[in-house]
Scaffold this active site. Structure first.
Site, PDB file in Angstrom:
ATOM      1  N   ARG A   1      21.596  12.250  -6.468  1.00  0.00           N
ATOM      2  CA  ARG A   1      21.036  11.506  -7.593  1.00  0.00           C
ATOM      3  C   ARG A   1      21.802  10.215  -7.882  1.00  0.00           C
ATOM      4  O   ARG A   1      23.012  10.195  -7.964  1.00  0.00           O
ATOM      5  CB  ARG A   1      21.027  12.384  -8.844  1.00  0.00           C
ATOM      6  CG  ARG A   1      20.568  11.633 -10.083  1.00  0.00           C
ATOM      7  CD  ARG A   1      20.422  12.531 -11.294  1.00  0.00           C
ATOM      8  NE  ARG A   1      19.248  13.343 -11.190  1.00  0.00           N
ATOM      9  CZ  ARG A   1      19.227  14.650 -11.438  1.00  0.00           C
ATOM     10  NH1 ARG A   1      20.327  15.261 -11.777  1.00  0.00           N
ATOM     11  NH2 ARG A   1      18.118  15.343 -11.338  1.00  0.00           N
TER      12      ARG A   1
ATOM     13  N   HIS B   1      25.206  19.850  -0.401  1.00  0.00           N
ATOM     14  CA  HIS B   1      26.241  19.389  -1.312  1.00  0.00           C
ATOM     15  C   HIS B   1      27.638  19.758  -0.829  1.00  0.00           C
ATOM     16  O   HIS B   1      28.631  19.311  -1.399  1.00  0.00           O
ATOM     17  CB  HIS B   1      25.978  19.992  -2.704  1.00  0.00           C
ATOM     18  CG  HIS B   1      26.855  19.466  -3.790  1.00  0.00           C
ATOM     19  ND1 HIS B   1      27.828  20.228  -4.404  1.00  0.00           N
ATOM     20  CD2 HIS B   1      26.923  18.248  -4.377  1.00  0.00           C
ATOM     21  CE1 HIS B   1      28.442  19.508  -5.328  1.00  0.00           C
ATOM     22  NE2 HIS B   1      27.917  18.309  -5.330  1.00  0.00           N
TER      23      HIS B   1
ATOM     24  N   HIS C   1      37.627  17.868 -11.209  1.00  0.00           N
ATOM     25  CA  HIS C   1      36.421  18.051 -10.402  1.00  0.00           C
ATOM     26  C   HIS C   1      36.514  19.214  -9.427  1.00  0.00           C
ATOM     27  O   HIS C   1      35.505  19.634  -8.864  1.00  0.00           O
ATOM     28  CB  HIS C   1      36.150  16.740  -9.631  1.00  0.00           C
ATOM     29  CG  HIS C   1      34.842  16.662  -8.956  1.00  0.00           C
ATOM     30  ND1 HIS C   1      34.699  16.697  -7.579  1.00  0.00           N
ATOM     31  CD2 HIS C   1      33.591  16.538  -9.454  1.00  0.00           C
ATOM     32  CE1 HIS C   1      33.419  16.600  -7.270  1.00  0.00           C
ATOM     33  NE2 HIS C   1      32.718  16.501  -8.379  1.00  0.00           N
TER      34      HIS C   1
END
Length: 722
Positions: free
Chosen positions: A444, A474, A631
């Protein structure tokens, strides 16, 4: 910090055969199966989940609290204001837009939190509007005055002296005026299209001969500085400069008023891959459609005239409930430019990543031979403390140049605009090596860039594939196949972050470089699965979504319950960006009810409700935010005294577990397991600064005497100078 629409319930794994696996289990691992009474005791509680959308707003609230923190360097506070604004834009473009779309089409259902869709939407508007007002107030009443006290002035047009106004007049005449296009609205000129996130002036002009009034729109160009520098660290918003010179755009007319406004549109992308012969072409067409998505939010300056607001609401076909009135200036994303000023005294102290000790040069000006180093030791990297450039990037660059390397395979989800890794793959292909690049073109807001990378790689002779129909790829994988005197050897990297050298300096991530043969064999099979028709039924050291990440983690949670029942050491610790998946949450509730201590470190969304008597009193949830974006995804289990740790790309969300190819790898050495355990020990230490989640869904900041990231920076500095 992107969000996704709610998942469908289709079993995409059975359709596409992506990474079909069975969860690895030791032969002697205890087995625990929750009986129906245990499950019923949990699932009967209809109030056990927090709403994911409202939890995201609370995450952005924590970002805003950093902007409010007077102990932080001032320009960092300005940057957190910009980050808050960017986050909220994306939330509306994707999450709110998706919710509105489902309500409009009748597809929305009651959320697992028990809230009805319209109730969720109304609560979002109430909380988001309050946060937006607070955000504007922090800028106006705290950060802007503090910047002024430090000699950095963000002014409005009326605050400029005569010389500055003259300078702005020249700037307008020479550079800004030529690119402006005033668009009138009258019977011959329909209301113009307002692009998403653009800043605009709504202008009312009057014909002096007829006294007739007209509306016009002027778009503030985005290819100029958002805050125009005047010299001596004084700035004025670009829209103020344009607004002061509107008579040049409408000669012969009287400019009566001008008001700034901004529209947020639905900018999610949907591609029906099953019906698309060419995924690139289908995606490019969808990206064009995205530019014309319906509006979901209208931001206006609070001084706007009621008649102008009424016109905007009518022409944009938006409800008054979706209007946010704010004190100017709008669009504080532009504060990134202010935060980039060369005032190092107002920023975090400079930090330079260091080369991991195993990969560090020793009495030599030449870079270390990564392959020779990895044959001696696995390397567990922790970015940004360990340099990405001298580890992962060097790994790929040396592979491209090494005549003994036969093949390079890697996934590309997001990468930087001037990516050395992409250049290295092209160099490898030019040198005759087999290069496979699995490019996820549906990442995205990076779709256009990834389409360009895909075509550039194809033109260079790389094998480029786009993953599996219905699934985003991913996972973060790279494998180098090298011909060595003792045979073929595989060198593998599995990480939690993208192969992006720029974000690797700002994102906290973990990666494993290894020559472990079992892991190498697993990754080789997975690449074959992603690029061809191979179907690997079982992986030994990997969990692969959509088939086995959820089931594998739940199996490990159940094993911890059995260890605890048997009196063996048991503990569960997760570090993720988001925890939403109901099955995993219910399994953690089961563990808590049995007495297993559960510690969760979650940066963003958490739908689990901790501290509920009889359900989750053994679960604690923390969140750490700071100069780096936390993250990494880590999953640690006590395992009866023989700890097991997994790292990888998957968050605990439906999109990751059901609609993406994700990979977790079990760390192969006791040293790496202990290193990650030490990191989590520091994160959960009572004296560490963090937010703690309460039963009611509120996050409360616990101000400790140390901050995890600063402690890790200091440890890195000590290591570098040792």
């Amino acid at each position: 910090m992107s969000q996704e629409v709610l998942p469908d319930q289709v079993d995409v794994a059975s359709q596409n055969g992506a990474g079909a696996t069975e969860a690895p289990a030791d032969a002697e691992a205890p087995s625990y199966v929750a009986d129906q009474a245990d499950l019923d005791a949990i699932t009967d509680d209809n109030d056990r989940f927090l709403d994911r959308e409202l939890s995201w707003l609370r995450f952005n609230h924590r970002v805003l609290e950093l902007a409010e923190d007077a102990e932080l360097p001032l320009l960092e506070r300005a940057r957190f204001l910009a980050i808050f604004a960017s986050n909220l834009d994306e939330f509306f473009m994707v999450r709110v837009a998706g919710l509105k779309r489902r309500i409009a089409t009748g597809l929305a259902v009651r959320a697992v939190s028990g809230m009805m869709p319209r109730e969720v939407l109304e609560t979002i508007w109430e909380q988001a509007s309050a946060l937006s007002q607070r955000h504007a107030s922090v800028f106006r009443d705290q950060v802007a005055p503090a910047l002024t006290a430090e000699g950095i002035e963000l002014l409005r047009w009326a605050d400029l002296d005569r010389d500055e106004q003259r300078a702005c007049k020249r700037l307008f005449k020479d550079r800004v005026f030529p690119v402006l296009t005033p668009l009138a609205v009258d019977p011959a000129h329909p209301f113009p299209y307002i692009s998403g996130l653009s800043l605009n002036l709504a202008v009312i002009v009057q014909n002096p001969r007829t006294n007739k009034q007209h509306f016009a729109r002027v778009k503030v160009p985005s290819n100029f500085d958002r805050f125009v520098p005047l010299g001596n660290d004084r700035f004025v918003p670009l829209e103020d400069v344009i607004g002061a010179h509107l008579t040049r755009l409408f000669p012969g007319m009287e400019v009566l008023e001008a008001h700034t406004f901004r529209v947020t549109r639905n900018e999610d992308v949907e591609v029906e891959e099953d019906d698309a012969e060419n995924l690139l072409a289908a995606l490019e067409k969808e990206l064009l459609r995205r530019k014309f998505g319906p509006p979901v939010r209208l931001e206006v300056e609070e001084s706007i005239a009621p008649s102008v607001l009424e016109l905007l609401v009518s022409e944009l076909d938006i409800g008054m409930a979706e209007v946010v009135r704010l004190p100017g200036p709008l669009d504080l994303r532009g504060l990134h430019g202010i935060a980039d000023l060369g005032r190092e005294d107002l920023k975090y102290p400079a930090f330079v990543p260091s080369t991991h000790p195993v990969l560090a040069e020793v009495e030599s000006a030449a870079p270390v031979d990564v392959f020779k180093a990895l044959r001696r030791h696995d390397v567990l990297l922790h970015h940004p403390y360990d340099s990405f450039a001298t580890s992962v990037q060097r790994f790929i660059e040396q592979a491209a140049a090494d005549p003994h390397v036969l093949a390079i395979k890697m996934t590309v989800y997001r990468t930087s605009g001037d990516s050395p890794i992409i250049d290295a793959l092209i160099d490898a292909a030019d040198a005759g090596k087999q290069v496979l690049a699995l490019v996820e073109i549906k990442a995205r807001f990076d779709e256009q860039a990834n389409i360009r990378w895909a075509r550039k790689l194809e033109q260079a002779g790389c094998h480029v594939v786009y993953g599996l129909v219905g699934l985003k790829t991913h996972c973060k994988l790279a494998m180098v196949v090298r011909d060595e005197p003792d045979g073929i050897r595989r060198y593998t990297h599995i990480g939690t972050g993208n192969y992006n050298g720029k974000t690797a300096r700002m994102y906290e991530d973990i990666g494993l470089l290894t020559t472990n043969e079992v892991i190498g064999d697993d990754v080789a099979h997975l690449f074959n699965n992603l690029s061809g028709w191979s179907r690997k039924a079982k992986y030994d050291e990997l969990l692969v979504a959509p088939d086995s990440v959820r089931s594998g983690l739940i199996e490990q949670i159940h094993a911890e319950i059995e260890h605890h029942r048997a009196g063996r050491p048991a503990r569960i610790r997760f570090k993720v960006n988001s925890l939403v998946d109901e099955q995993l949450i219910d399994s953690l509730y089961l563990a808590s009810r049995e007495g297993v201590p559960v510690e969760l470190l979650i940066r963003g969304i958490c739908a689990l409700r901790p501290g509920v008597p009889g359900l989750s009193e053994n679960i604690t949830v923390r969140s750490i935010l700071g100069r780096f974006l936390e993250h990494s995804r880590i999953f640690c289990f006590g395992n009866g005294g023989d700890p097991v740790t997994w790292i990888g790309s998957a968050d605990m969300m439906h999109r990751n577990l059901d609609r993406r190819v994700e990979v977790l790898v079990r760390l192969p050495t006791a040293d790496s397991v202990a290193e990650v355990s030490g990191l989590l020990d520091e994160a959960f230490a009572p004296g560490t600064d963090a937010w703690e989640l309460h039963e009611d869904g509120e996050w409360v900041r616990h101000r400790g005497e140390s901050h995890l990231q600063e402690a890790l920076i200091e440890a890195q500095r000590r290591r570098r100078h040792a």
